[in-house]
Design an enzyme around this catalytic site. Structure first.
Site, PDB file in Angstrom:
ATOM      1  N   ARG A   1       0.829  -1.201   0.000  1.00 35.17           N
ATOM      2  CA  ARG A   1       0.000   0.000   0.000  1.00 35.17           C
ATOM      3  C   ARG A   1       0.865   1.254   0.000  1.00 35.17           C
ATOM      4  NH1 ARG A   1      -2.794  -3.947  -0.424  1.00 35.17           N
ATOM      5  NH2 ARG A   1      -4.939  -4.228   0.309  1.00 35.17           N
TER       6      ARG A   1
ATOM      7  N   ASP B 102      16.228   6.508  25.906  1.00 36.82           N
ATOM      8  CA  ASP B 102      15.502   7.164  26.990  1.00 36.82           C
ATOM      9  C   ASP B 102      15.961   6.552  28.303  1.00 36.82           C
ATOM     10  OD1 ASP B 102      13.382   8.182  28.800  1.00 36.82           O
ATOM     11  OD2 ASP B 102      12.379   8.742  26.933  1.00 36.82           O
TER      12      ASP B 102
ATOM     13  N   ARG C  65      -1.522   9.338  26.898  1.00 38.25           N
ATOM     14  CA  ARG C  65      -1.008   9.825  25.608  1.00 38.25           C
ATOM     15  C   ARG C  65       0.051   8.903  25.001  1.00 38.25           C
ATOM     16  NH1 ARG C  65       1.405  12.077  29.806  1.00 38.25           N
ATOM     17  NH2 ARG C  65       3.641  12.531  29.804  1.00 38.25           N
TER      18      ARG C  65
ATOM     19  N   LYS D  74      11.301   2.629  29.453  1.00 34.73           N
ATOM     20  CA  LYS D  74      10.580   3.002  28.234  1.00 34.73           C
ATOM     21  C   LYS D  74      11.323   2.509  26.993  1.00 34.73           C
ATOM     22  CE  LYS D  74       8.054   7.067  29.865  1.00 34.73           C
ATOM     23  NZ  LYS D  74       7.831   8.517  29.710  1.00 34.73           N
TER      24      LYS D  74
ATOM     25  N   CYS E 185      19.907  28.290  16.149  1.00 34.06           N
ATOM     26  CA  CYS E 185      19.522  29.558  15.514  1.00 34.06           C
ATOM     27  C   CYS E 185      18.088  29.920  15.890  1.00 34.06           C
ATOM     28  CB  CYS E 185      19.612  29.454  13.998  1.00 34.06           C
ATOM     29  SG  CYS E 185      21.275  29.270  13.329  1.00 34.06           S
TER      30      CYS E 185
ATOM     31  N   CYS F  71       5.210  18.143  30.013  1.00 36.90           N
ATOM     32  CA  CYS F  71       3.807  17.810  30.231  1.00 36.90           C
ATOM     33  C   CYS F  71       3.456  17.803  31.716  1.00 36.90           C
ATOM     34  CB  CYS F  71       3.493  16.451  29.609  1.00 36.90           C
ATOM     35  SG  CYS F  71       3.812  16.377  27.835  1.00 36.90           S
TER      36      CYS F  71
ATOM     37  N   CYS G 168      26.525  26.853  14.660  1.00 36.72           N
ATOM     38  CA  CYS G 168      26.699  26.684  13.226  1.00 36.72           C
ATOM     39  C   CYS G 168      27.311  27.865  12.486  1.00 36.72           C
ATOM     40  CB  CYS G 168      25.368  26.316  12.566  1.00 36.72           C
ATOM     41  SG  CYS G 168      24.163  27.656  12.528  1.00 36.72           S
TER      42      CYS G 168
END
Length: 252
Positions: free
Chosen positions: A12, A60, A71, A84, A174, A187, A247
């Site tokens: 697909r 993590d 969530r 995790k 930047c 959160c 940079c």
């Protein structure tokens, strides 16, 4: 060349003219580093695995808590208290056993990031704090490794793509030239709408897939901001900071 099993599994996706068999092969050959396995990273990892990204490194140092589950839909109640990174790697393997996945269960220092980024074709920043985001940016700039950066808080989110190509290309520093913020950026500090996190993660995944198969079509100097309450989005050009500590010319 794709095997018959791979062709059937991803058909697909292969049907899309922008992907085709060549694009799918690029995904299968790709190595992606995902930093952060919370709301964004847990969704990104499964979506990239579903798309057939061949090698994933998941980083993590946190454990699954019950407050994550509204969530972070990749985890289950049975994962509470577990790492995790390790739990997410197991979910990836169950979704797609052909994926090569490695978990890194510790906080990523700049030195570690430099090593991991050097081995990656793309980095997806799903972390939740500015010091880590800035270190990821430094490592990506040093290795000229493209970066998909995302963040979600409350009802809102944002994402950007950095490719570090050319003297005029901006970097994350930047855009945000600081390592700390007076505003709540986690959160746990200001709350978050679960579907908003997964919305931004899906956009990160789509951007990551495009970066792996058609990077020439991406604008590497654009910030997209999504407002969930109004269901609107805006795009802003990211200006190159000629005085950027990361940079600017001659900074390496």
């Amino acid at each position: 060349m794709l095997t018959d099993k791979e062709f059937v599994r991803y058909q697909r996706q292969i049907m899309l003219p922008e992907i085709g068999e060549q694009g799918q092969q690029s995904l299968l050959n790709a190595r992606v580093l995902v930093v952060g396995c919370g709301g964004l990273g847990s969704a990104v990892a499964l979506q990239l695995a579903g798309a057939g990204v061949g090698k994933l490194v998941l980083c993590d140092d946190d454990s699954v808590e019950i407050s994550n589950l509204h969530r972070q839909l990749s985890y289950r109640e049975s994962d509470l208290g577990s790492s995790k990174a390790i739990s997410l790697a197991n979910q990836v393997r169950q979704l797609n056993s052909s994926i090569n996945v490695r978990s890194v269960n510790r906080r990523m220092s700049l030195d570690t990031l430099l090593l991991e980024v050097n081995m990656a074709d793309l980095v997806v920043d799903c972390s939740d704090n500015f010091p880590t985001r800035q270190d990821i940016n430094k490592a990506c700039f040093s290795n000229t490794t493209p970066l998909v950066s995302g963040a979600a808080i409350g009802w809102d989110g944002q994402l950007a793509y950095f490719d570090y190509q050319g003297e005029k290309a901006p970097c994350y520093h930047c855009l945000y030239p600081f390592t700390e913020s007076n505003q709540a950026t986690k959160c746990s500090e200001s709350g978050v709408m679960g579907p908003n996190v997964n919305m931004i993660a899906s956009l990160q995944s789509m951007l990551a897939i495009r970066a792996l198969i058609e990077p020439e079509t991406l604008n590497a100097a654009e910030l997209m901001v999504f407002q969930g309450r109004t269901m609107t989005q805006q795009k802003f050009e990211i200006a190159k900071d000629d005085t950027c500590a990361v940079c600017k010319k001659g900074s390496n």
